[in-house]
Design an enzyme around this catalytic site. Sequence first.
Site, short mmCIF file in Angstrom:
data_model
loop_
_atom_site.label_atom_id
_atom_site.label_comp_id
_atom_site.label_asym_id
_atom_site.label_seq_id
_atom_site.Cartn_x
_atom_site.Cartn_y
_atom_site.Cartn_z
CG LEU A 110 -6.07 4.92 -0.75
CD1 LEU A 110 -7.26 4.99 0.19
CD2 LEU A 110 -5.34 6.27 -0.77
CD GLU A 111 -9.78 -1.57 -3.44
OE1 GLU A 111 -9.59 -2.59 -4.11
OE2 GLU A 111 -10.86 -1.36 -2.84
CB VAL A 112 -7.42 6.10 -5.66
CG1 VAL A 112 -7.94 7.35 -6.35
CG2 VAL A 112 -6.61 6.47 -4.43
#
Length: 732
Positions: free
Chosen positions: A481-483
């Site tokens: 997941l890229e935040v």
Amino acid sequence: MHHEPESGSSTSGKSKWTYFEPVQVTEKGVAVIRINCPGKMNTVSDTMRAEVERLWKADVESNASIKAVVFISSKPDNFIAGADINMIKSTPNKADLKRVCMEGHDTFDVIAKRGIPTVAAINGACLGGGLEWALHCDYRIATTSKKTVLGLPEVKLGLLPGWGGTQLLRPLVGLQAALDMMLTGKNIRPDRALKMGLVNETVDPASLERVAIQAAAELAAGTLKPVRRAKPLAQRLIEDTPAGRAVVWKKVTETVAKNTGGHYPSPPAIVDCVRHGYGAPTKRAALEYEAQKFSEMAATPQSAALIGLFDGTTALKKNPFGAPARRVETVAVLGAGLMGAGIAQVSCEKGLRVLLKDRDAASVSKGIKYISDNQAAKLKKRRATKFDTDLALSRVVPLADDDTLWQRSFAQADLVIEAVPENLDLKHRVIQQAEQYLPEHCVFATNTSALPIADIAKASTRPQNVIGMHYFSPVPMMPLLEVIPHAGTAKEACAAAMQVGTRQGKTAIVVKDVPGFYVNRCLGPFLVEACALVEAGVGLEKLDKAIKAYGLPVGPLTSADEVGMDVAHHVQAFLAAADLGERMGGSDAGIMREMVGKGMLGRKAGKGFYVYEGKKGKRINPEALAMAKGIVKQDLKLSTQEIQDRAISRFVNEAVMCLQDGIISSPVDGDIGAVFGIGFPPFLGGPFRMLDQRGAAAYADMMRGFAERFGPQFEPCQLLQDMAASGKKFHS
Ligand SMILES: C/C=C/C(=O)SCCNC(=O)CCNC(=O)[C@H](O)C(C)(C)COP(=O)(O)OP(=O)(O)OC[C@H]1O[C@@H](n2cnc3c(N)ncnc32)[C@H](O)[C@@H]1OP(=O)(O)O
């Protein structure tokens, strides 16, 4: 099995040991040895192992009243999580690890010499060296707790079970099951462990100690005899005859070669150790062979890379923003398509309440069906119980625009994740519509792969609550997941998004709000290079094969077909128009544009670079082949290595550029993003670890050579040049 409780344990006060509680001896002479290493996890280091031997000699060996021993953990969620990985890493000469393994056997010989039964009472993780500890015992009892898992995951660290696992597991569970466990490293749950003969009993956690003490007493008295699972005839014919085993070795060798592509040395070494055990003159000789192989595996660059990934994943479980002041309990997901439904699934499975909303009942029902189908599949594969899957589904509230119920429900949302199509106007509309009903504290996360988060936030009345959460498809399968905070995102929103991502089981990295974020930004130049290679005369099949041979799960053409040519082309065109400049040069990706124009959109259209023929599989699309031939500028007759280096270096250079520009904050994030996001070969550990192993100077030289021959798109970025000049490594 029924055991009567025994009362009246005696204890000897505060522990004189570092890794163990004081030994308790019950009235019936059962010594309880409680493992309690400093820190969260019990792990076996050389010093811990030496201490158990001292403890044994001091408190057990000469105490004639002791008739049996129970090993149990004081920790709430682990028995022993394996050998201490830090010890393995910090042993400078890996050949010394052979001695460490053999001294472990010496300790178990000391324990066995006393001639009393030993019981492993297992609650929580019992992995690697921890399971091997239990295998050295005479009897194993596991709790039915969800936290209890047994396994030999060493292969995932590029290692092998070096404390007897390759020899001791087989007699309990059979050859094929033992090989399966060791080659996959998978976790075995208690019910399965009982069925396969890995443990002798399962019990409720509250009864573990009592039942273990009783079993130990009965083993000592001879009233309980461990029963080995009887092998069915077919299994005996395969496993217990040389001819049958020859079939097993052939099959397993082929499977290992296919699954590893020859990149991972530890699976063949595991097979070798097990096989060696059949012919070894003594058990000790077989264990020595295994210990030797363990030390050899620990010295491989593949093991260093895989341990690096384990460390990175563990580090990323910690929220860099700290715990949010308000724990997220209810997540609203906007859009019940493939992405939205996937996000809803990973949320409800991990205990979050989910408000799943789409336009109308039909659309939201599709999302619910996606989740329930996946739950049914998990149930069928026994990855979850009926209770788990029912509970997960019960946490999802389906909502539709045409029913005002959603407006009231949204008042309970702590975090929204919108997963509507990639259209800025549409994203603005959903943000404005939702915000009317959301509470003030609610974080608004947008799942986009292309639109700037700051632009999306412009429609919000609370832009400090807006953040990007970029999931990868299919969400339940992809670990990354890229935040993405934008410049105005509040720390509290970052903390909440990271916490939700981690709870969903994702490894989350924080990335700057730039075109493509991290993963797609690096993919852009790689995809362009794939087109440039076709223009340089590389055949379509050769290109895909070369990149797969490098260790990626699929080649770039298969990848474009899988994500959809329109999507791949969109990413390429979007990045070409962004701030990457020359780094997106080398080709205008005309072939992809033309294919999109002709409806050759990849698998979903039945044809792209390949033609998809249902059960018959796929073959190169003659139409694409003709197009490819038509755009060859000059056939450079590139070798496989040149193809790989040209394509991969474009990705790697962009990754280093991202670190240089602060788009990612560390080489660890960069490696995890590349491995978990696109399948950059795990045995290389990611682009940064690969550069450390191959040498930044040699890599920069290679790229400069390419730049001279093929153009400035290969120019190594400043940071890569600096690392090359200084001789420093990205990972210390
Ligand atoms: C010859 C024998 C060879 C071997 O045995 S090789 C080792 C085989 N064992 C493993 O590969 C298991 C590794 N550990 C895990 O997979 C996970 O952990 C667990 C599933 C056991 C637990 O996961 P969770 O509850 O999420 O905890 P967490 O954040 O991963 O770990 C907490 C702290 O425990 C440390 N730790 C865990 N296992 C080991 C280990 N085997 N050696 C050294 N440290 C370990 C971590 O690093 C971290 O540490 P920090 O809190 O400082 O970040």
